[in-house]
Structure formats: C-alpha cells, structure tokens
Design a protein around this motif. Structure first.
Motif, PDB file in Angstrom:
ATOM      1  N   GLY A 108       0.654  -1.226  -0.163  1.00  0.00           N
ATOM      2  CA  GLY A 108       0.134  -0.093  -0.253  1.00  0.00           C
ATOM      3  C   GLY A 108       1.037   1.082  -0.191  1.00  0.00           C
ATOM      4  O   GLY A 108       2.050   1.246   0.175  1.00  0.00           O
ATOM      5  N   SER A 109       0.232   2.516  -0.058  1.00  0.00           N
ATOM      6  CA  SER A 109       0.860   3.604  -0.211  1.00  0.00           C
ATOM      7  C   SER A 109       1.271   4.006   1.270  1.00  0.00           C
ATOM      8  O   SER A 109       2.334   4.882   1.387  1.00  0.00           O
ATOM      9  N   ARG A 110       0.756   3.514   2.361  1.00  0.00           N
ATOM     10  CA  ARG A 110       1.094   3.934   3.678  1.00  0.00           C
ATOM     11  C   ARG A 110       1.823   2.856   4.399  1.00  0.00           C
ATOM     12  O   ARG A 110       2.525   2.943   5.459  1.00  0.00           O
ATOM     13  N   SER A 111       1.323   1.532   4.107  1.00  0.00           N
ATOM     14  CA  SER A 111       1.995   0.287   4.715  1.00  0.00           C
ATOM     15  C   SER A 111       2.105  -0.685   3.908  1.00  0.00           C
ATOM     16  O   SER A 111       1.418  -0.673   2.701  1.00  0.00           O
TER      17      SER A 111
END
Length: 291
Positions: A248-251
């Motif tokens: 993902g973009s954050r995690s």
C-alpha cells in the motif's frame, strides 16, 4: 633397506590422501555455504508467511515463534486470489505450449535451411528483447484496445508469447545446430520424410533444450508484472498483480505478502520437479555434437 624404501612412498601417499581430503572438505564447505546463501531468502519468506502480522517484520526478528496458517487460510478464502491464481496458471501454461509450437519449428528451419540474410533475421527476432518493457507497454496497450484484447486472457497469452519467443528461437537454434544432419539423412534413407525425421529423430535429441526453454519461459511469464498492471483490469488479472496489491501507499502487509509470494513459488517448484525428471532422462541419452 626395504623399510627405508617404503617409508618415503607411504609418506607421499599419506600427504596425497590428506590433500585430497582437505580439498573435498573445502569443496563441500563452499557448496554448503553457497546453498545456505541461496536458500536463506526462501526460508525467510516462508517463515514470515507463518507469522502473525505483528511479528512478520519485527526487529530483531523472532527466530523462535509459534507458526500459524492464518495467512494462507485468508488467501484461500479470497476469491480474488483464487481467480488471479487460476488466471495465471491458464495464461502462462497456454503461452508456454504456444511459444514452443511456434519457436521450436522456427529454430529448426533457421538451423537446417539456407535462409536469405539469416543473421539479420536472427537479430530482428532478438530485437524484441532489447527494449525495456516500459518502452513497449504503451504501444501494446493501444494495439490491445484497437483489437478488443485489453483485459482478456487471449491478449495476455499473446503478450507472454511475444516476450519469450526470441529466447526459444535462439536457444533451440543452438541445440539444433549441435545435432548432426547425418541422423536425419539416415532416417530419410530408411524411408522417413523430413517431417518424420524432425518428429522422431531431432525432437527427442533436442529434448533437454526444449524442457530448458519451457522452464525459462514459464518463469519469465509467471513473474511478469508490468504488462499485467497496464493491460488488465479485472477479467485477466494475473497473480503477480494480486501480490502487488499488498503493498500500500502507507503500509505493507508483510505477512500476507510473504504468504502470497510463497504460494506463487509452489507452481514453479512443482513444474521444475516434474520437468527435471524428463530433462535428466533426455540428458542421459546424450546428443552427438558436430565437430
């Protein structure tokens, strides 16, 4: 005197045996070290897939832990993963069969017949592998849109064939060049046609090469990501794209990513084991190389 004469010989034999033992031990130590370096990433991936999400990327790593199959159960229960996995098996398997049906006869023709500007033809075939995938994915996207092949299994099969065809032709031509034409001439003397000689004499002799390019073509198509990312959206999504979705973009879902990656390795390992039996059988017969 007899004792004095035999002692130097015994000492030399002992030193020679010691050197051979040391060389053998060193060779095995190097092989064991290399095997550890090669297999450790696979162990690390498999161990991550058996850890809960909180333990997967812990630092320092947990070497001793209670394994769980929860991540694999999540994958099996995911219809998207099952669909993507089946798509890849179908598309990659079909592409390997098709690329062999096209590439092996083409390599035979290039090896046995006098083709005008043969070197130019071979370079033109190889040129399809010279450009990076990012440079050709947009033209393929436009072509697929024009011919209604976007997000279709047939389109992805054709794409996999296009990226592996040059490899099959070049490798198989080298194998056919190493098989003497006298074998075919002897078959024709016995009444066999050119096609029968190719089918019954040349193909069995080239079996190691055929299975080698089949393995490589399968792996190249199985791990391909960019074309699947650009040329599919729902119906023909490959398993590599599903694995990529865990980033993902954050995690990053490390445990699920490791489980999906491990599941991707299983078909490749099964294919290698199944083909290796026939590859070893083909190699045991040997091939007469041209002098």
């Amino acid at each position: 005197m007899a004792t004095a004469d035999t002692e130097p010989g015994s000492s030399q034999r002992f030193e020679k045996g010691t050197r051979e033992t040391l060389v053998t031990v060193a060779r095995h130590a190097v092989l064991l070290t290399w095997s550890f370096l090669v297999l450790f990433p696979l162990y690390w991936l498999a161990s991550m897939s058996l850890k809960p999400s909180g333990q997967a990327n812990s630092l320092p790593p947990d070497w001793i832990f209670l394994p769980t199959v929860y991540n694999y159960l999540q994958l099996v229960q995911s219809s998207d993963f099952v669909t993507a996995f089946a798509n890849s098996l179908l598309m990659v398997g079909a592409s390997v069969v098709l690329v062999l049906l096209i590439g092996v006869p083409a390599a035979y023709v290039l090896s046995r017949y006098d083709i005008p500007k043969e070197r130019d033809v071979l370079v033109w075939i190889l040129s399809s592998r010279m450009l990076p995938p990012i440079a050709v994915v947009l033209p393929f996207f436009i072509i697929f849109q024009e011919f209604n092949l976007f997000d279709s299994k047939i389109g992805m099969v054709l794409m996999y064939v296009s990226i592996n065809l040059s490899l099959v032709v070049w490798v198989m031509k080298a194998f056919f060049d190493g098989i003497p034409e006298t074998l075919e001439e002897a078959a024709r003397v016995d009444g066999a046609t050119r096609f029968q000689g190719f089918l019954k004499i040349i193909l069995p002799a080239a079996k190691p090469g055929i299975f080698s390019v089949a393995i490589i073509s399968f792996i190249f198509a199985w791990i391909e990501l960019l074309f699947g990312l650009v040329l599919t959206s729902f119906n023909a999504v490959p398993v590599t794209l599903f694995v990529y979705s865990f980033i993902g973009s954050r995690s990053i879902e490390w445990s699920m990513l490791a489980a999906a990656s491990t599941a991707m390795i299983i078909p490749v390992a099964i294919f290698l084991i199944a083909v290796n039996k026939y590859l070893a059988a083909g190699l045991s017969f040997g091939v007469v190389i041209k002098e």
